[in-house]
Design a protein around this motif. Sequence first.
Motif, PDB file in Angstrom:
ATOM      1  N   ASP A 110       0.886  -1.271  -0.052  1.00  0.00           N
ATOM      2  CA  ASP A 110      -0.057   0.018  -0.095  1.00  0.00           C
ATOM      3  C   ASP A 110       0.834   1.202   0.022  1.00  0.00           C
ATOM      4  OD1 ASP A 110      -2.321  -1.496  -0.106  1.00  0.00           O
ATOM      5  OD2 ASP A 110      -2.813  -1.328   2.098  1.00  0.00           O
ATOM      6  N   ARG A 111       1.776   1.201   0.969  1.00  0.00           N
ATOM      7  CA  ARG A 111       2.613   2.484   0.891  1.00  0.00           C
ATOM      8  C   ARG A 111       3.538   2.577  -0.377  1.00  0.00           C
ATOM      9  NH1 ARG A 111       4.896   0.835   5.146  1.00  0.00           N
ATOM     10  NH2 ARG A 111       6.962   0.161   4.318  1.00  0.00           N
ATOM     11  N   LEU A 113       3.074   1.446  -3.336  1.00  0.00           N
ATOM     12  CA  LEU A 113       2.470   1.683  -4.641  1.00  0.00           C
ATOM     13  C   LEU A 113       1.830   3.137  -4.610  1.00  0.00           C
ATOM     14  CD1 LEU A 113       0.315  -1.700  -5.013  1.00  0.00           C
ATOM     15  CD2 LEU A 113       2.237  -1.126  -6.311  1.00  0.00           C
ATOM     16  N   SER A 114       1.606   3.683  -3.290  1.00  0.00           N
ATOM     17  CA  SER A 114       1.017   5.135  -3.509  1.00  0.00           C
ATOM     18  C   SER A 114       2.204   6.025  -4.135  1.00  0.00           C
ATOM     19  CB  SER A 114       0.814   5.378  -2.019  1.00  0.00           C
ATOM     20  OG  SER A 114       0.341   6.572  -1.804  1.00  0.00           O
ATOM     21  N   ALA A 115       3.617   5.747  -3.540  1.00  0.00           N
ATOM     22  CA  ALA A 115       4.709   6.295  -3.820  1.00  0.00           C
ATOM     23  C   ALA A 115       4.840   6.218  -5.195  1.00  0.00           C
ATOM     24  CB  ALA A 115       5.841   5.981  -2.925  1.00  0.00           C
ATOM     25  N   ARG A 117       2.885   5.606  -7.671  1.00  0.00           N
ATOM     26  CA  ARG A 117       2.053   6.199  -8.510  1.00  0.00           C
ATOM     27  C   ARG A 117       2.157   7.644  -8.689  1.00  0.00           C
ATOM     28  NH1 ARG A 117      -2.086   2.365  -6.285  1.00  0.00           N
ATOM     29  NH2 ARG A 117      -2.727   1.107  -8.164  1.00  0.00           N
ATOM     30  N   LYS A 118       2.741   8.190  -7.526  1.00  0.00           N
ATOM     31  CA  LYS A 118       3.188   9.672  -7.716  1.00  0.00           C
ATOM     32  C   LYS A 118       4.398  10.104  -8.378  1.00  0.00           C
ATOM     33  CE  LYS A 118       1.344  10.769  -2.837  1.00  0.00           C
ATOM     34  NZ  LYS A 118       1.989  11.036  -1.528  1.00  0.00           N
TER      35      LYS A 118
END
Length: 288
Positions: A110-111, A113-115, A117-118
């Motif tokens: 989660d952590r 993949l969020s980074a 995508r940014k």
Amino acid sequence: MGASMELRQLRYFVTVAEELHFGKAAERLAIVQPAVSQQVARLERELGLRLLDRSSRRVTLTGDGERMLREARAVLAAADRATEVAAELAAGQAGVIRIGSSAGLRERLDRGLSALRKAAPGIEIKLNSRPPGEQVEAVRSGELDMAFVRGPVTAAGVRAIPLWEEPLSVLLPSSYGSDAGVKLVDLAALPLRLPPDDPTLADRLLAACREAGFEPLTGRPVTNFEDTVVEMTNGSPAWTVVYGNACESGEEPLWMGPFDPPMTVSGQLVVRESPAPPCLDVLVRAFA
């Protein structure tokens, strides 16, 4: 396979094998014929195989050459696909990245993949869960772009980048639990239950038990963790191990907590060795 073998050599060999003529292969590759002959001969020396039968009139594949042709085509296809994916990621273009995952990594994914995508807006992410050995092979073949694998990785054609150390927690009857943690030697008489598709965990525990002076009793495999907990709760004493920090010890009759001394396994990001994706530093920063 020789350590210095190059994709260029494979590409030259495949072209000659398809044309069955060195001159035509050279024309197709837009290089001089001696360079093609030299590189194919070098490939044969490094492999220790004769791939082609040469005569003044024709070129034919040997039996080893036919088998090598299939493998070489697969390697080149994977390399071409890797280059395309890496270029899309580096440019921040819309694309798909295929990630091999394992149980117990949700928070890290989660952590990360969020980074990611940014760093690469518009990218589509596809997760694929499979046993560690299959994940490494899928990365090597180009089926996956990257994978998260616990434990050592020794396969050729891939690069493993250590990212984290993960604790191991033990689940067992409450009578064995302790605020200070559980010593392995105290579990010698209790069957050990482990998932059948995680050799890293099995090897880690077997080595630790032997270091503690005993061979662990083999219990039934953990094919479903929830079912195993129910069985252990209802009269089938055993111990099993989970990745991550211990949760609350819980109620009788089971206890979960750390080992004494603590035990860990390494977590690694696995990517192709060549060509390495230009965005590798982005991936490492995102998931470290």
